[in-house]
Design an enzyme around this catalytic site. Structure first.
Site, PDB file in Angstrom:
ATOM      1  N   ASP A   1      17.652  -1.907   3.299  1.00 34.23           N
ATOM      2  CA  ASP A   1      18.307  -3.159   2.891  1.00 34.23           C
ATOM      3  C   ASP A   1      19.777  -2.922   2.562  1.00 34.23           C
ATOM      4  O   ASP A   1      20.635  -3.747   2.896  1.00 34.23           O
ATOM      5  CB  ASP A   1      17.583  -3.757   1.676  1.00 34.23           C
ATOM      6  CG  ASP A   1      16.287  -4.442   2.079  1.00 34.23           C
ATOM      7  OD1 ASP A   1      16.176  -4.866   3.252  1.00 34.23           O
ATOM      8  OD2 ASP A   1      15.384  -4.541   1.232  1.00 34.23           O
TER       9      ASP A   1
ATOM     10  N   THR B   1       0.833  -1.216   0.000  1.00 31.39           N
ATOM     11  CA  THR B   1       0.000   0.000   0.000  1.00 31.39           C
ATOM     12  C   THR B   1       0.864   1.261   0.000  1.00 31.39           C
ATOM     13  O   THR B   1       0.362   2.355  -0.246  1.00 31.39           O
ATOM     14  CB  THR B   1      -0.872   0.053   1.273  1.00 31.39           C
ATOM     15  OG1 THR B   1       0.006   0.117   2.403  1.00 31.39           O
ATOM     16  CG2 THR B   1      -1.750  -1.184   1.381  1.00 31.39           C
TER      17      THR B   1
HETATM   18  C1  PRP Z   1      11.873   3.652   3.773  1.00 33.86           C
HETATM   19  C2  PRP Z   1      12.641   4.915   4.090  1.00 33.86           C
HETATM   20  C3  PRP Z   1      11.552   5.825   4.623  1.00 33.86           C
HETATM   21  C4  PRP Z   1      10.361   5.417   3.793  1.00 33.86           C
HETATM   22  C5  PRP Z   1      10.159   6.437   2.712  1.00 33.86           C
HETATM   23  O1  PRP Z   1      11.674   2.916   4.923  1.00 33.86           O
HETATM   24  O2  PRP Z   1      13.684   4.724   4.984  1.00 33.86           O
HETATM   25  O3  PRP Z   1      11.282   5.668   5.995  1.00 33.86           O
HETATM   26  O4  PRP Z   1      10.665   4.141   3.221  1.00 33.86           O
HETATM   27  O5  PRP Z   1       9.018   6.172   1.989  1.00 33.86           O
HETATM   28  P1  PRP Z   1       7.709   7.082   2.055  1.00 33.86           P
HETATM   29  O6  PRP Z   1       8.177   8.495   1.930  1.00 33.86           O
HETATM   30  O7  PRP Z   1       6.927   6.638   0.849  1.00 33.86           O
HETATM   31  O8  PRP Z   1       6.999   6.806   3.334  1.00 33.86           O
HETATM   32  P2  PRP Z   1      10.960   1.502   4.919  1.00 33.86           P
HETATM   33  O9  PRP Z   1       9.508   1.679   5.256  1.00 33.86           O
HETATM   34  O10 PRP Z   1      11.274   0.780   3.650  1.00 33.86           O
HETATM   35  O11 PRP Z   1      11.563   0.772   6.167  1.00 33.86           O
HETATM   36  P3  PRP Z   1      13.102   0.425   6.513  1.00 33.86           P
HETATM   37  O12 PRP Z   1      13.731   1.706   6.946  1.00 33.86           O
HETATM   38  O13 PRP Z   1      12.974  -0.544   7.617  1.00 33.86           O
HETATM   39  O14 PRP Z   1      13.763  -0.160   5.308  1.00 33.86           O
END
Ligand code: PRP
Ligand code: URA
Length: 211
Positions: free
Chosen positions: A205, A108
């Site tokens: 990652d 989503t």
């Molecule tokens: C990534 C990144 C941000 C988010 C950005 O984290 O570090 O927090 O996505 O995307 P958005 O602006 O669309 O919300 P992720 O949710 O992949 O988690 P992670 O840090 O654990 O990899």
């Protein structure tokens, strides 16, 4: 409307170019994220308040500047934001460190709702809070993090990211016109999976070597 600043320093741009490269190793990626965060913190802290103080140098009595007592808190959005903390703390060693737990649902693209803020309310109300996260994509995670911090009393918030998408900048500026945003780059767009293009891939990652 809040300020959006791209920090164009040549050292930052050079390090970011290595970070973006898909052949960069996990170790180098981790080191570079911290180095860029440290260099960015220099610019993000430019408006810190100074006060006059009297001291004796070995040569004379003098009135010089020091930072006022206002505290700074660095708040990484977990997990990828963690990769930027050490860099900022190198420059601002007295900073408090809070944590915001949240992740983006890959289908989503919404940030998952169980958000926990690990920083006491009495600290949040008095400090300047620098929220750190390498990626500002749709802006959903940053907006939710900022809302959670404001709910707990934070009044002075800045957002510091490495790579921003225009969609994310617009979303945060619309939701939080009082929060200035700093980025090392403003990229072109988001793809259909919500990844920043050209971006640097999945920051979490790549930082933690989980894929
Ligand atoms: C990534 C990144 C941000 C988010 C950005 O984290 O570090 O927090 O996505 O995307 P958005 O602006 O669309 O919300 P992720 O949710 O992949 O988690 P992670 O840090 O654990 O990899
Ligand atoms: N999160 C990431 O880690 N990378 C992107 O490109 C978008 C969101």
């Amino acid at each position: 409307m809040s300020k959006f600043t791209v920090i164009n320093h040549p050292l930052i741009q050079h390090k970011l170019r290595i970070l973006r490269d898909k052949n960069t190793s996990t170790k180098d990626f981790r080191d570079l994220v911290n180095e860029i965060a440290m260099l960015m913190a220099y610019e993000v802290s430019r408006d810190m308040q100074l006060e006059d103080v009297e001291i004796d140098t070995p040569v004379a009595h003098a009135t010089v500047k020091q930072l006022t007592g206002k505290k700074v808190a660095v708040v990484p959005i977990l997990r990828a934001g963690l990769g930027m903390v050490d860099g900022v703390v190198k420059l601002i060693p007295a900073a408090r460190i809070g944590h915001i737990g949240m992740y983006r649902d890959e289908k989503t693209l919404e940030p998952a709702r169980s958000i926990s803020v690990k920083l006491a309310r009495q600290i949040l109300t008095k400090t300047e809070v620098i929220v750190v996260d390498p990626m500002l994509a749709t802006g959903g995670s940053a907006k939710d993090a900022i809302a959670a911090l404001k709910n707990r009393g934070a009044k002075y918030i800045k957002l510091m990211v490495l790579v921003a998408a225009p969609e994310g900048v617009k979303a945060v500026q619309a939701a939080d016109p009082d929060v200035d945003i700093y980025a090392a780059a403003l990229d072109d767009h988001l793809n259909q999976n919500g990844y920043i293009v050209p971006g640097l891939g999945d920051a979490g990652d790549r930082l933690f070597g989980t894929k």
